[in-house]
Write a protein that holds these residues in place. Structure first.
Motif, PDB file in Angstrom:
ATOM      1  N   ALA A 194     -20.925  -1.582 -12.770  1.00  0.00           N
ATOM      2  CA  ALA A 194     -19.623  -1.316 -13.375  1.00  0.00           C
ATOM      3  C   ALA A 194     -18.792  -0.379 -12.512  1.00  0.00           C
ATOM      4  O   ALA A 194     -17.586  -0.585 -12.325  1.00  0.00           O
ATOM      5  N   MET A 195     -19.435   0.673 -11.972  1.00  0.00           N
ATOM      6  CA  MET A 195     -18.718   1.617 -11.124  1.00  0.00           C
ATOM      7  C   MET A 195     -18.247   0.939  -9.839  1.00  0.00           C
ATOM      8  O   MET A 195     -17.122   1.169  -9.375  1.00  0.00           O
ATOM      9  N   GLY A 196     -19.101   0.094  -9.271  1.00  0.00           N
ATOM     10  CA  GLY A 196     -18.694  -0.633  -8.068  1.00  0.00           C
ATOM     11  C   GLY A 196     -17.518  -1.557  -8.333  1.00  0.00           C
ATOM     12  O   GLY A 196     -16.587  -1.659  -7.533  1.00  0.00           O
ATOM     13  N   THR A 197     -17.572  -2.241  -9.483  1.00  0.00           N
ATOM     14  CA  THR A 197     -16.470  -3.127  -9.865  1.00  0.00           C
ATOM     15  C   THR A 197     -15.172  -2.349 -10.030  1.00  0.00           C
ATOM     16  O   THR A 197     -14.097  -2.791  -9.592  1.00  0.00           O
ATOM     17  N   MET A 198     -15.262  -1.166 -10.665  1.00  0.00           N
ATOM     18  CA  MET A 198     -14.073  -0.351 -10.876  1.00  0.00           C
ATOM     19  C   MET A 198     -13.490   0.125  -9.539  1.00  0.00           C
ATOM     20  O   MET A 198     -12.277   0.136  -9.344  1.00  0.00           O
ATOM     21  N   LEU A 199     -14.380   0.495  -8.607  1.00  0.00           N
ATOM     22  CA  LEU A 199     -13.912   0.951  -7.292  1.00  0.00           C
ATOM     23  C   LEU A 199     -13.222  -0.176  -6.526  1.00  0.00           C
ATOM     24  O   LEU A 199     -12.329   0.075  -5.709  1.00  0.00           O
ATOM     25  N   ILE A 200     -13.627  -1.411  -6.795  1.00  0.00           N
ATOM     26  CA  ILE A 200     -12.977  -2.554  -6.150  1.00  0.00           C
ATOM     27  C   ILE A 200     -11.641  -2.872  -6.819  1.00  0.00           C
ATOM     28  O   ILE A 200     -10.645  -3.177  -6.146  1.00  0.00           O
ATOM     29  N   LEU A 201     -11.628  -2.788  -8.149  1.00  0.00           N
ATOM     30  CA  LEU A 201     -10.424  -3.168  -8.894  1.00  0.00           C
ATOM     31  C   LEU A 201      -9.294  -2.164  -8.741  1.00  0.00           C
ATOM     32  O   LEU A 201      -8.114  -2.539  -8.727  1.00  0.00           O
ATOM     33  N   ILE A 202      -9.642  -0.875  -8.619  1.00  0.00           N
ATOM     34  CA  ILE A 202      -8.589   0.145  -8.523  1.00  0.00           C
ATOM     35  C   ILE A 202      -7.673  -0.092  -7.319  1.00  0.00           C
ATOM     36  O   ILE A 202      -6.443  -0.073  -7.458  1.00  0.00           O
ATOM     37  N   PRO A 203      -8.228  -0.333  -6.103  1.00  0.00           N
ATOM     38  CA  PRO A 203      -7.315  -0.623  -4.977  1.00  0.00           C
ATOM     39  C   PRO A 203      -6.481  -1.886  -5.195  1.00  0.00           C
ATOM     40  O   PRO A 203      -5.376  -2.002  -4.660  1.00  0.00           O
ATOM     41  N   MET A 204      -7.005  -2.833  -5.990  1.00  0.00           N
ATOM     42  CA  MET A 204      -6.275  -4.072  -6.237  1.00  0.00           C
ATOM     43  C   MET A 204      -5.020  -3.848  -7.075  1.00  0.00           C
ATOM     44  O   MET A 204      -4.117  -4.696  -7.101  1.00  0.00           O
ATOM     45  N   LEU A 205      -4.969  -2.692  -7.765  1.00  0.00           N
ATOM     46  CA  LEU A 205      -3.756  -2.372  -8.511  1.00  0.00           C
ATOM     47  C   LEU A 205      -2.544  -2.261  -7.594  1.00  0.00           C
ATOM     48  O   LEU A 205      -1.403  -2.405  -8.034  1.00  0.00           O
ATOM     49  N   TYR A 206      -2.833  -2.008  -6.320  1.00  0.00           N
ATOM     50  CA  TYR A 206      -1.752  -1.860  -5.343  1.00  0.00           C
ATOM     51  C   TYR A 206      -0.909  -3.133  -5.243  1.00  0.00           C
ATOM     52  O   TYR A 206       0.266  -3.085  -4.897  1.00  0.00           O
ATOM     53  N   PHE A 207      -1.495  -4.279  -5.563  1.00  0.00           N
ATOM     54  CA  PHE A 207      -0.776  -5.547  -5.433  1.00  0.00           C
ATOM     55  C   PHE A 207       0.168  -5.794  -6.614  1.00  0.00           C
ATOM     56  O   PHE A 207       0.934  -6.762  -6.600  1.00  0.00           O
ATOM     57  N   ILE A 208       0.103  -4.951  -7.632  1.00  0.00           N
ATOM     58  CA  ILE A 208       1.093  -5.024  -8.716  1.00  0.00           C
ATOM     59  C   ILE A 208       2.402  -4.449  -8.183  1.00  0.00           C
ATOM     60  O   ILE A 208       2.417  -3.326  -7.659  1.00  0.00           O
ATOM     61  N   PRO A 209       3.508  -5.169  -8.246  1.00  0.00           N
ATOM     62  CA  PRO A 209       4.759  -4.729  -7.602  1.00  0.00           C
ATOM     63  C   PRO A 209       5.183  -3.313  -7.968  1.00  0.00           C
ATOM     64  O   PRO A 209       5.561  -2.528  -7.082  1.00  0.00           O
ATOM     65  N   GLN A 210       5.115  -2.963  -9.272  1.00  0.00           N
ATOM     66  CA  GLN A 210       5.559  -1.626  -9.678  1.00  0.00           C
ATOM     67  C   GLN A 210       4.670  -0.545  -9.069  1.00  0.00           C
ATOM     68  O   GLN A 210       5.159   0.492  -8.614  1.00  0.00           O
ATOM     69  N   VAL A 211       3.346  -0.800  -9.056  1.00  0.00           N
ATOM     70  CA  VAL A 211       2.416   0.169  -8.485  1.00  0.00           C
ATOM     71  C   VAL A 211       2.627   0.276  -6.978  1.00  0.00           C
ATOM     72  O   VAL A 211       2.641   1.366  -6.406  1.00  0.00           O
ATOM     73  N   GLN A 212       2.776  -0.864  -6.327  1.00  0.00           N
ATOM     74  CA  GLN A 212       2.986  -0.879  -4.887  1.00  0.00           C
ATOM     75  C   GLN A 212       4.239  -0.095  -4.502  1.00  0.00           C
ATOM     76  O   GLN A 212       4.235   0.684  -3.537  1.00  0.00           O
ATOM     77  N   GLN A 213       5.304  -0.287  -5.274  1.00  0.00           N
ATOM     78  CA  GLN A 213       6.544   0.439  -4.997  1.00  0.00           C
ATOM     79  C   GLN A 213       6.356   1.940  -5.138  1.00  0.00           C
ATOM     80  O   GLN A 213       6.810   2.722  -4.299  1.00  0.00           O
ATOM     81  N   ARG A 214       5.637   2.358  -6.181  1.00  0.00           N
ATOM     82  CA  ARG A 214       5.390   3.783  -6.417  1.00  0.00           C
ATOM     83  C   ARG A 214       4.554   4.393  -5.293  1.00  0.00           C
ATOM     84  O   ARG A 214       4.850   5.473  -4.789  1.00  0.00           O
ATOM     85  N   VAL A 215       3.492   3.681  -4.898  1.00  0.00           N
ATOM     86  CA  VAL A 215       2.604   4.191  -3.850  1.00  0.00           C
ATOM     87  C   VAL A 215       3.353   4.299  -2.525  1.00  0.00           C
ATOM     88  O   VAL A 215       3.276   5.318  -1.826  1.00  0.00           O
ATOM     89  N   ASN A 216       4.079   3.254  -2.171  1.00  0.00           N
ATOM     90  CA  ASN A 216       4.827   3.267  -0.912  1.00  0.00           C
ATOM     91  C   ASN A 216       5.876   4.367  -0.890  1.00  0.00           C
ATOM     92  O   ASN A 216       6.083   5.026   0.136  1.00  0.00           O
ATOM     93  N   THR A 217       6.535   4.562  -2.042  1.00  0.00           N
ATOM     94  CA  THR A 217       7.542   5.625  -2.121  1.00  0.00           C
ATOM     95  C   THR A 217       6.907   6.991  -1.930  1.00  0.00           C
ATOM     96  O   THR A 217       7.437   7.850  -1.213  1.00  0.00           O
ATOM     97  N   GLY A 218       5.732   7.197  -2.567  1.00  0.00           N
ATOM     98  CA  GLY A 218       5.037   8.478  -2.432  1.00  0.00           C
ATOM     99  C   GLY A 218       4.615   8.758  -1.004  1.00  0.00           C
ATOM    100  O   GLY A 218       4.781   9.872  -0.489  1.00  0.00           O
ATOM    101  N   ILE A 219       4.061   7.725  -0.338  1.00  0.00           N
ATOM    102  CA  ILE A 219       3.638   7.896   1.053  1.00  0.00           C
ATOM    103  C   ILE A 219       4.828   8.195   1.949  1.00  0.00           C
ATOM    104  O   ILE A 219       4.778   9.080   2.823  1.00  0.00           O
ATOM    105  N   GLU A 220       5.912   7.480   1.741  1.00  0.00           N
ATOM    106  CA  GLU A 220       7.113   7.695   2.550  1.00  0.00           C
ATOM    107  C   GLU A 220       7.692   9.094   2.340  1.00  0.00           C
ATOM    108  O   GLU A 220       8.079   9.774   3.298  1.00  0.00           O
TER     109      GLU A 220
END
Length: 411
Positions: free
Chosen positions: A224-250
């Motif tokens: 379960a923990m391994g699955t969660m660690l894989i799924l969390i980075p996949m949230l990045y492909f959600i447009p709203q999340v991706q926009q937030r992450v990219n904005t923060g990094i920038e």
């Protein structure tokens, strides 16, 4: 005497649905009523005929920090800041529903209704979010506070509702209906807030829930923990999340390059640095005083040590730094007594119940939500959140006490 009824020790429970929608972000009026919770906890001492899960120990845990805030404001703050503390006592429009609920719950046969305070508050959060988004056309629902706090509080309400649903003093059918509505409206509130505050807490809360479910099976836990660690980075492909992450990094990159200071990330880095190197060393024992952070920031901006674009910021955007800045070492000690003391009290009471693990999970979810929120924002900078925190402590105390009482009657 009505004041001696132990139900009044849970006076903050009656504020819970209104804590989300109260118009004033500082929540000073609720802050004073939260302090009243600590005073009311002496009800069981005044009336030996009744039991109450909140006793003098809670008074000693919950009261030192708010008392120090008031004392510190009187001696360290300006006259205007002292007036700000009590200005909402004139807000009589808030008193009508609160007094009505107090009268309802002061009657012993209705006291058990307090167990459904969480699902009611969660549904109310979703309704308010819909009204703000659809009717008023707000870009982000904020529930009378601000989007980050609104999302985090709602996430805490949803998780605690799911974990403690078996303790609600309602029929099974009503329980199923309430948990469905709680999930639906809570999800609406979080989505319409569009806030990162909820995303930061999700991995921590997810770990706690997984650990509770799979604690006796290490293999399933690892999967379960391994699955969660894989799924969390996949949230990045959600447009709203991706926009937030990219904005923060920038924004972080621009801040370190010195090319842009006008962003939320840059503001946080700046106030953290100013708190550590400028504000805390200037008054380490008693701090800058109530609302002293903002006035100190103005002073630093005039002297050229802080950018003038940041003078609108009112707190340090970190729980520990903010308390240490405004209330000093004394205030931080009182604040940690409230945090650590209430956690140990709740966990200790939960261990005396047969359903120890579930009740302890509820306590940990509450504190995890606030700790994660406090990394980039502050509960004490929004006193409404302090009241919500005390309300949840009272609610969990009530649930734990009722569980132990039921077990005594049905061994």
């Amino acid at each position: 005497m009505v004041i001696r009824r132990p139900q009044l020790a849970f006076v903050s429970l009656f504020l819970l649905p209104f804590a989300i929608v109260i118009p004033n972000r500082d929540g000073t009026f609720l802050f004073f009523l939260a302090t009243l919770l600590a005073v009311m906890s002496c009800a069981s001492i005044l009336d030996k005929k009744h039991e109450s899960p909140m006793d003098l120990r809670w008074l000693l845990i919950l009261l030192p920090w708010p008392v120090w805030v008031i004392v510190n404001a009187l001696f360290s703050g300006t006259f205007q800041h002292v007036l700000d503390i009590g200005k909402n006592l004139r807000s009589l429009s808030y008193l009508a529903p609160l007094l009505a609920l107090l009268l309802l719950f002061s009657v012993p046969k209705h006291a058990s209704r307090a167990t459904i305070a969480l699902p009611i508050a969660t549904c109310l959060a979703g309704i308010i979010a819909l009204v703000q988004k659809v009717y008023f056309g707000q870009e982000r629902a904020f529930g009378g506070t601000h989007p980050i706090l609104f999302a985090d509080i709602t996430l805490i309400l949803i998780c605690l509702s799911w974990v403690t649903r078996s303790y609600w003093n309602v029929t099974a059918q009503t329980r199923h209906s309430l948990i469905t509505l709680t999930t639906l409206f809570g999800g609406i509130a979080i989505i319409t807030s569009g806030s990162r505050g909820c995303w930061l807490a999700l991995p921590v809360i997810g770990f706690l829930l997984l650990h509770y479910r799979l604690r006796d099976n290490r293999k399933q836990m690892a999967v379960a923990m391994g699955t969660m660690l894989i799924l969390i980075p996949m949230l990045y492909f959600i447009p709203q999340v991706q926009q937030r992450v990219n904005t923060g990094i920038e924004q972080a990159s621009n801040y370190f390059n010195g090319s842009d200071y006008n962003s939320s990330v840059a503001a946080r880095f700046t106030v953290w640095e100013l708190s550590i190197y400028e504000m805390i060393p200037s008054s380490p024992i008693t701090g800058t005083g109530y609302q002293g952070f903002k006035s100190k920031l103005h002073t630093l901006a005039v002297s050229g040590k802080a950018h003038r674009k940041f003078t609108w910021i009112s707190h340090a955007h970190n729980e520990i730094l903010h308390v240490l800045t405004e209330q000093g070492i004394i205030g931080l000690s009182a604040f940690l007594i409230m945090y650590i003391g209430s956690y140990r009290m709740l966990i200790g009471n939960a261990q005396k119940s047969k359903d120890t693990q579930r009740l302890k999970l509820a306590v940990r979810l509450l504190f995890a939500g606030f700790i994660v929120y406090g990394l980039t924002d502050t509960m004490t900078g929004n006193l409404i959140t302090h009241t919500f925190f005390c309300s949840m402590i009272a609610w969990l105390s009530l649930i734990i006490d009722q569980t132990k009482r039921f077990q005594r009657l049905n061994p």
